[in-house]
Scaffold this motif. Structure first.
Motif, PDB file in Angstrom:
ATOM      1  N   CYS A  88      -9.802  -8.016   2.774  1.00 26.58           N
ATOM      2  CA  CYS A  88      -7.885  -8.067   2.891  1.00 26.58           C
ATOM      3  C   CYS A  88      -7.962  -6.006   3.342  1.00 26.58           C
ATOM      4  CB  CYS A  88      -8.063  -8.932   1.214  1.00 26.58           C
ATOM      5  SG  CYS A  88      -6.355  -7.726   1.010  1.00 26.58           S
ATOM      6  N   VAL A  89      -6.869  -6.113   3.916  1.00 27.64           N
ATOM      7  CA  VAL A  89      -6.281  -5.470   4.346  1.00 27.64           C
ATOM      8  C   VAL A  89      -5.059  -5.254   4.350  1.00 27.64           C
ATOM      9  CG1 VAL A  89      -5.887  -4.459   6.554  1.00 27.64           C
ATOM     10  CG2 VAL A  89      -7.832  -6.237   7.089  1.00 27.64           C
ATOM     11  N   ARG A  90      -4.671  -3.755   3.584  1.00 24.58           N
ATOM     12  CA  ARG A  90      -3.458  -3.677   3.418  1.00 24.58           C
ATOM     13  C   ARG A  90      -2.162  -2.475   4.454  1.00 24.58           C
ATOM     14  NH1 ARG A  90      -4.972   0.483   0.306  1.00 24.58           N
ATOM     15  NH2 ARG A  90      -3.853   2.256   1.019  1.00 24.58           N
ATOM     16  N   PHE A  91      -1.406  -3.430   4.364  1.00 26.62           N
ATOM     17  CA  PHE A  91      -0.454  -2.395   5.809  1.00 26.62           C
ATOM     18  C   PHE A  91       0.766  -2.015   4.899  1.00 26.62           C
ATOM     19  CE2 PHE A  91      -2.819  -6.102   7.545  1.00 26.62           C
ATOM     20  CZ  PHE A  91      -2.926  -5.588   9.202  1.00 26.62           C
ATOM     21  N   GLU A  92       1.194  -0.603   5.501  1.00 31.88           N
ATOM     22  CA  GLU A  92       2.625   0.016   5.176  1.00 31.88           C
ATOM     23  C   GLU A  92       4.198  -1.253   5.871  1.00 31.88           C
ATOM     24  OE1 GLU A  92       2.567   1.073   1.914  1.00 31.88           O
ATOM     25  OE2 GLU A  92       0.466   0.966   1.764  1.00 31.88           O
ATOM     26  N   PRO A  93       4.290  -1.195   4.563  1.00 32.78           N
ATOM     27  CA  PRO A  93       5.631  -2.264   5.672  1.00 32.78           C
ATOM     28  C   PRO A  93       6.593  -1.327   6.267  1.00 32.78           C
ATOM     29  CG  PRO A  93       5.881  -2.996   3.264  1.00 32.78           C
ATOM     30  CD  PRO A  93       4.826  -1.517   3.825  1.00 32.78           C
ATOM     31  N   ALA A  94       6.516   0.062   6.184  1.00 32.69           N
ATOM     32  CA  ALA A  94       6.929   0.550   6.984  1.00 32.69           C
ATOM     33  C   ALA A  94       6.354   1.372   8.349  1.00 32.69           C
ATOM     34  CB  ALA A  94       7.239   2.462   6.386  1.00 32.69           C
ATOM     35  N   ALA A  95       5.252   0.782   8.763  1.00 34.13           N
ATOM     36  CA  ALA A  95       4.901   1.000  10.248  1.00 34.13           C
ATOM     37  C   ALA A  95       4.605  -0.283  10.667  1.00 34.13           C
ATOM     38  CB  ALA A  95       3.341   1.297   9.117  1.00 34.13           C
ATOM     39  N   LEU A  96       4.879  -1.450  10.257  1.00 38.38           N
ATOM     40  CA  LEU A  96       5.366  -2.455  10.688  1.00 38.38           C
ATOM     41  C   LEU A  96       6.799  -2.724  11.369  1.00 38.38           C
ATOM     42  CD1 LEU A  96       4.020  -5.306   7.690  1.00 38.38           C
ATOM     43  CD2 LEU A  96       2.263  -3.746   9.862  1.00 38.38           C
ATOM     44  N   TRP A  97       7.454  -2.353  10.425  1.00 41.17           N
ATOM     45  CA  TRP A  97       8.692  -2.228  10.658  1.00 41.17           C
ATOM     46  C   TRP A  97       9.556  -1.221  10.029  1.00 41.17           C
ATOM     47  CZ3 TRP A  97       6.986  -6.135   7.181  1.00 41.17           C
ATOM     48  CH2 TRP A  97       7.079  -7.403   7.889  1.00 41.17           C
ATOM     49  N   PRO A  98       9.283  -0.654  11.363  1.00 36.85           N
ATOM     50  CA  PRO A  98       9.952   1.081  11.106  1.00 36.85           C
ATOM     51  C   PRO A  98      11.063   1.420  11.015  1.00 36.85           C
ATOM     52  CG  PRO A  98       8.284   1.160  12.705  1.00 36.85           C
ATOM     53  CD  PRO A  98       8.434  -0.251  12.452  1.00 36.85           C
ATOM     54  N   GLY A  99      11.446   2.022  10.096  1.00 38.96           N
ATOM     55  CA  GLY A  99      13.403   2.474   9.753  1.00 38.96           C
ATOM     56  C   GLY A  99      13.688   0.640   8.792  1.00 38.96           C
ATOM     57  N   ASN A 100      12.887   0.119   8.966  1.00 35.98           N
ATOM     58  CA  ASN A 100      14.104  -1.373   8.903  1.00 35.98           C
ATOM     59  C   ASN A 100      13.299  -2.499   7.370  1.00 35.98           C
ATOM     60  OD1 ASN A 100      15.832  -4.007   8.289  1.00 35.98           O
ATOM     61  ND2 ASN A 100      14.274  -4.049  10.439  1.00 35.98           N
ATOM     62  N   ALA A 101      12.498  -1.311   6.688  1.00 35.66           N
ATOM     63  CA  ALA A 101      11.378  -2.037   6.045  1.00 35.66           C
ATOM     64  C   ALA A 101      12.118  -1.585   4.213  1.00 35.66           C
ATOM     65  CB  ALA A 101      10.107  -1.966   6.358  1.00 35.66           C
ATOM     66  N   GLU A 102      11.929  -2.342   3.241  1.00 39.81           N
ATOM     67  CA  GLU A 102      12.145  -1.056   1.373  1.00 39.81           C
ATOM     68  C   GLU A 102      10.903  -0.618   1.449  1.00 39.81           C
ATOM     69  OE1 GLU A 102      13.470  -4.397  -1.221  1.00 39.81           O
ATOM     70  OE2 GLU A 102      14.851  -5.375   0.213  1.00 39.81           O
ATOM     71  N   PRO A 103      11.369   0.454   0.622  1.00 33.67           N
ATOM     72  CA  PRO A 103      10.014   1.438   0.210  1.00 33.67           C
ATOM     73  C   PRO A 103       9.537   0.453  -0.895  1.00 33.67           C
ATOM     74  CG  PRO A 103      12.319   2.178  -0.884  1.00 33.67           C
ATOM     75  CD  PRO A 103      12.675   1.040  -0.330  1.00 33.67           C
ATOM     76  N   ASN A 104       7.742   1.559  -2.011  1.00 34.47           N
ATOM     77  CA  ASN A 104       7.220   1.169  -2.684  1.00 34.47           C
ATOM     78  C   ASN A 104       6.725  -0.483  -3.051  1.00 34.47           C
ATOM     79  OD1 ASN A 104       8.436   3.313  -3.565  1.00 34.47           O
ATOM     80  ND2 ASN A 104      10.336   2.527  -4.194  1.00 34.47           N
ATOM     81  N   PHE A 105       6.387  -0.858  -1.642  1.00 33.82           N
ATOM     82  CA  PHE A 105       5.909  -2.013  -1.731  1.00 33.82           C
ATOM     83  C   PHE A 105       4.340  -2.208  -0.868  1.00 33.82           C
ATOM     84  CE2 PHE A 105       8.668  -3.966   1.054  1.00 33.82           C
ATOM     85  CZ  PHE A 105       8.035  -4.494   1.619  1.00 33.82           C
ATOM     86  N   SER A 106       3.620  -2.521  -0.490  1.00 37.61           N
ATOM     87  CA  SER A 106       2.397  -3.427   0.442  1.00 37.61           C
ATOM     88  C   SER A 106       2.108  -4.907   0.812  1.00 37.61           C
ATOM     89  CB  SER A 106       1.164  -2.545  -0.267  1.00 37.61           C
ATOM     90  OG  SER A 106       1.162  -1.097  -0.387  1.00 37.61           O
TER      91      SER A 106
END
Length: 248
Positions: free
Chosen positions: A207-225
């Protein structure tokens, strides 16, 4: 899934249907039933023998490959269970259960006479095997020894594997980095060999955790993985400058 068959993470795709009905047309229930019976009667399962003439392998992967082999324009043109119908029909033809000409002829018969009774088949043994399959399923876990390359907390890279027929790696995760959240106990295979994609013999799953900000720079909501269960063949150690920066 690949290409048009995995749209997660893409934007501006047009209106999204929010219809919550599982079946829209009555015939869709029959297609679902046929698919379920085919999985239950699939020859790789160690279940009681039946008088069924279905003697080959059919899994969820075969169903998915049937849909994914469609031309992209056809894929978007047909509805969900129409894709199922096309994949199942193509499978029966490819494996010699019926010819394309026989299927076309039967189709024309029912077009001309929609009230014509449907064929009646089956046996108690078949029904019992289907029920047993629905209860027990077909576990991907295998009792084999494997080497675990990663541990919880490792930062890893996601490969961009070639996808010829079918893949279990979402397109928006390719060439990204993530963190190992869970190392699942045991070894796991998939319903079919995915070829160059890399999933074949049983292997670790993470199970791999990703940070949305890294997947969609500048276009992701904060505070979730975002979390994804991924086969080991899709993961690679960090290399070069990225690995040095992470270590620092």
């Amino acid at each position: 899934m690949k290409l048009q068959h995995y749209l997660g993470g893409l934007e501006n795709l047009g209106p999204v249907s929010t219809d919550v009905r599982v079946f829209v047309e009555p015939w869709e229930t029959r297609i679902f039933g046929i698919h379920t019976a085919m999985m239950a009667l699939s020859s790789q399962l160690s279940l009681p023998k039946t008088p069924s003439t279905f003697t080959t392998v059919w899994t969820w992967a075969d169903l998915r490959k049937g849909a994914e082999s469609l031309n992209p324009f056809d894929y978007f043109k047909y509805r969900y269970y129409e894709k199922w119908l096309g994949g199942i029909s193509g499978y029966f033809i490819a494996n010699g259960y019926i010819t394309a000409e026989e299927l076309d002829a039967l189709t024309e018969e029912y077009y001309k006479n929609p009230s014509k009774p449907l064929p009646v088949a089956g046996a108690a043994e078949i029904d019992e095997r289907v029920v047993q399959y629905l209860v027990e399923g077909d576990s991907p876990k295998r009792d084999v020894q494997v080497t675990f390359e990663f541990t919880v907390g490792d930062t890893i890279a996601i490969r961009n594997v070639p996808s010829v027929e079918h893949t279990r790696l979402p397109g928006f995760l390719r060439d990204k980095t993530g963190t190992i959240e869970t190392v699942y106990d045991g070894a796991y295979t998939y319903l079919c060999d995915t070829g160059p994609d890399g999933v074949g013999e049983a292997m670790p799953v993470y199970c791999v955790r990703f940070e949305p900000a890294a997947l969609w720079p500048g276009n992701a909501e904060p505070n979730f993985s975002l979390y994804a269960d991924l086969y080991a063949s899709y993961l690679a150690p960090l290399e070069g400058e990225i690995a040095t920066a992470k270590a620092a």
